[in-house]
Design a protein around this motif. Structure first.
Motif, PDB file in Angstrom:
ATOM      1  N   TYR A   1       0.812  -1.215   0.000  1.00  0.00           N
ATOM      2  CA  TYR A   1       0.000   0.000   0.000  1.00  0.00           C
ATOM      3  C   TYR A   1       0.842   1.261   0.000  1.00  0.00           C
ATOM      4  CZ  TYR A   1      -3.917  -3.075   0.834  1.00  0.00           C
ATOM      5  OH  TYR A   1      -4.852  -4.054   0.716  1.00  0.00           O
TER       6      TYR A   1
ATOM      7  N   ARG B   1       3.753  -0.497   3.934  1.00  0.00           N
ATOM      8  CA  ARG B   1       2.537  -0.916   4.628  1.00  0.00           C
ATOM      9  C   ARG B   1       1.958  -2.085   3.863  1.00  0.00           C
ATOM     10  NH1 ARG B   1      -1.458   3.386   7.231  1.00  0.00           N
ATOM     11  NH2 ARG B   1      -2.830   2.010   8.413  1.00  0.00           N
TER      12      ARG B   1
ATOM     13  N   ASP C   1      -1.937  -6.432   5.927  1.00  0.00           N
ATOM     14  CA  ASP C   1      -2.376  -6.585   7.315  1.00  0.00           C
ATOM     15  C   ASP C   1      -2.295  -5.264   8.077  1.00  0.00           C
ATOM     16  OD1 ASP C   1      -0.669  -9.750   7.337  1.00  0.00           O
ATOM     17  OD2 ASP C   1      -2.798  -9.320   6.960  1.00  0.00           O
ATOM     18  N   ASP C   2      -2.026  -4.183   7.379  1.00  0.00           N
ATOM     19  CA  ASP C   2      -1.877  -2.860   7.979  1.00  0.00           C
ATOM     20  C   ASP C   2      -0.620  -2.729   8.833  1.00  0.00           C
ATOM     21  OD1 ASP C   2      -5.336  -1.918   8.319  1.00  0.00           O
ATOM     22  OD2 ASP C   2      -3.773  -1.083   7.032  1.00  0.00           O
ATOM     23  N   LYS C   3       0.331  -3.664   8.669  1.00  0.00           N
ATOM     24  CA  LYS C   3       1.598  -3.517   9.366  1.00  0.00           C
ATOM     25  C   LYS C   3       2.501  -2.578   8.581  1.00  0.00           C
ATOM     26  CE  LYS C   3       1.634  -8.133  11.384  1.00  0.00           C
ATOM     27  NZ  LYS C   3       2.314  -9.443  11.441  1.00  0.00           N
ATOM     28  N   ILE C   4       3.177  -1.682   9.281  1.00  0.00           N
ATOM     29  CA  ILE C   4       4.162  -0.806   8.639  1.00  0.00           C
ATOM     30  C   ILE C   4       5.535  -1.313   9.058  1.00  0.00           C
ATOM     31  CG2 ILE C   4       5.028   1.544   8.413  1.00  0.00           C
ATOM     32  CD1 ILE C   4       2.191   2.521   8.991  1.00  0.00           C
TER      33      ILE C   4
ATOM     34  N   TYR D   1      -4.486   5.057  14.051  1.00  0.00           N
ATOM     35  CA  TYR D   1      -3.429   4.044  13.976  1.00  0.00           C
ATOM     36  C   TYR D   1      -2.294   4.410  14.915  1.00  0.00           C
ATOM     37  CZ  TYR D   1      -0.329   0.686  11.593  1.00  0.00           C
ATOM     38  OH  TYR D   1       0.502  -0.370  11.294  1.00  0.00           O
TER      39      TYR D   1
ATOM     40  N   TYR E   1       7.526   0.459  18.302  1.00  0.00           N
ATOM     41  CA  TYR E   1       8.708  -0.110  17.669  1.00  0.00           C
ATOM     42  C   TYR E   1       9.838  -0.141  18.689  1.00  0.00           C
ATOM     43  CZ  TYR E   1       6.526   0.621  13.106  1.00  0.00           C
ATOM     44  OH  TYR E   1       5.679   0.576  12.023  1.00  0.00           O
TER      45      TYR E   1
ATOM     46  N   LEU F   1       8.691  -3.695  14.507  1.00  0.00           N
ATOM     47  CA  LEU F   1       7.332  -3.496  14.991  1.00  0.00           C
ATOM     48  C   LEU F   1       7.012  -4.496  16.104  1.00  0.00           C
ATOM     49  CD1 LEU F   1       4.583  -2.042  14.560  1.00  0.00           C
ATOM     50  CD2 LEU F   1       4.050  -3.832  12.886  1.00  0.00           C
TER      51      LEU F   1
ATOM     52  N   TYR G   1       0.681  -3.150  17.177  1.00  0.00           N
ATOM     53  CA  TYR G   1       0.040  -2.009  16.565  1.00  0.00           C
ATOM     54  C   TYR G   1      -1.470  -2.083  16.771  1.00  0.00           C
ATOM     55  CZ  TYR G   1      -1.106  -5.057  12.575  1.00  0.00           C
ATOM     56  OH  TYR G   1      -1.590  -6.058  11.773  1.00  0.00           O
TER      57      TYR G   1
END
Lengths: 109, 112
Positions: free
Chosen positions: A30, A91, A94-97, B31, B35, B45, B48
């Motif tokens: 994304y 990103r 799963d919306d993980k950055i 959001y 980290y 990460l 979240y």
């Protein structure tokens, strides 16, 4: 799995142009973003690319090629204050950055 | 606006102790994330959250818990501190659909 690869260190001369590359592998995509972090400080957001092409913000530009899973950050007219670490981040679906390990930019006078 | 506020800035813990790192933002960001940053490892990460009442695991969640009871707050709990958790911890937030994080100033944690 997912991973981001960027060079660990880059050295350039004051006033010159430098390019920091980032290749990524991720489940869903994304957008690619870039951050700057000076020693002892927090990361700060520089730019974001969701679509292919070049985005320009002053002396900094960022490029994305989704088909190549590749992007770069271009810094022009380098100044000593640009000495810092630069991170790319993606990103995923799963919306993980997720961040790369960072590139340390050394600038020589 | 204060942005993202992290407390404390520095902390020394003994192995086995527990503690909570606080993170609060006043930008109405949905959001939020935590980290950890170790030399040569970049930002990894931990956990979240995409909104109040929703949390999920990141890349390195073991040994940490989170909760998100309000939009503003996202505390990180170390259950039983270990020397491997010595690190700099950053909290970050952003609006959903906006991919530019605002980071807190960080917490430097040492576990002895």
């Amino acid at each position: 799995g997912q991973s981001l690869e960027q060079p660990s260190e880059v050295t350039a001369v004051e006033g010159a142009i430098v390019q920091i590359n980032c290749t990524y592998q991720t489940s869903g995509f994304y957008g690619l973003s870039w951050y700057q972090q000076h020693d002892g400080g927090a990361p700060t957001f520089l730019s974001y690319n969701a679509l292919d092409g070049l985005e320009e913000t002053g002396r900094f530009s960022s490029f994305l090629s989704r088909s190549d899973s590749y992007g770069y950050l271009l810094l022009q007219e380098l100044q000593m204050k640009d000495s810092a670490s630069y991170f790319c981040a993606v990103r995923n679906r799963d919306d993980k950055i997720i961040f790369g390990k960072g590139t340390r930019l050394h600038i020589l006078p | 606006n204060a942005g993202v506020t992290q407390t404390p800035k520095f902390q020394v813990l003994k192995t086995g102790q527990s503690m909570t790192l606080q993170c609060a933002q006043d930008m109405n960001h949905e959001y939020m994330s935590w980290y950890r940053q170790d030399p040569g490892m970049g930002l990894r990460l931990i956990h979240y959250s995409v909104g109040a009442g929703i949390t999920d695991q990141g890349e390195v969640p073991n040994g940490y818990n989170v909760s998100r009871s309000t939009t503003e707050d996202f505390p990180l709990r170390l259950l039983s501190a270990a020397p491997s958790q010595t690190s700099v911890y950053f909290c970050a937030s952003t609006k959903m659909g906006n991919y530019g994080y605002t980071f807190g100033s960080g917490t430097r944690l040492t576990v002895v």
